[in-house]
Design a protein around this motif. Structure first.
Motif, PDB file in Angstrom:
ATOM      1  N   GLU A 167     -62.265  15.527  11.906  1.00  0.00           N
ATOM      2  CA  GLU A 167     -61.849  15.248  10.522  1.00  0.00           C
ATOM      3  C   GLU A 167     -62.449  16.279   9.563  1.00  0.00           C
ATOM      4  N   GLU A 226     -60.395  18.956   7.254  1.00  0.00           N
ATOM      5  CA  GLU A 226     -60.593  19.009   5.804  1.00  0.00           C
ATOM      6  C   GLU A 226     -60.913  20.430   5.342  1.00  0.00           C
ATOM      7  N   ARG A 239     -57.723  22.383   5.348  1.00  0.00           N
ATOM      8  CA  ARG A 239     -56.890  22.033   4.182  1.00  0.00           C
ATOM      9  C   ARG A 239     -57.420  22.690   2.911  1.00  0.00           C
ATOM     10  N   GLU A 240     -58.739  22.708   2.740  1.00  0.00           N
ATOM     11  CA  GLU A 240     -59.334  23.320   1.548  1.00  0.00           C
ATOM     12  C   GLU A 240     -59.044  24.816   1.512  1.00  0.00           C
TER      13      GLU A 240
END
Length: 51
Positions: free
Chosen positions: A37, A41, A44-45
């Motif tokens: 996870e 993340e 995605r950032e």
């Protein structure tokens, strides 16, 4: 590509997420490991910063 995904990048990200969930799915249907996870993340950032 389904109509509800207007942005190709969003569609691809959802496909990756879905496939990873499928790979890591266990009989108890637990969520992805915390480390996975966190890595998602970060990805995605970085993608959001590029756009």
């Amino acid at each position: 590509m389904p109509e509800e995904y207007y942005d190709k990048q969003d569609w691809l990200q959802r496909q990756v997420d879905s496939n990873l969930m499928r790979i890591y799915r266990q009989p108890c249907e637990s969520k992805l490991p915390d480390r996975m996870e966190q890595l998602l993340e970060k990805l995605r950032e970085k993608e959001a910063a590029r756009n």
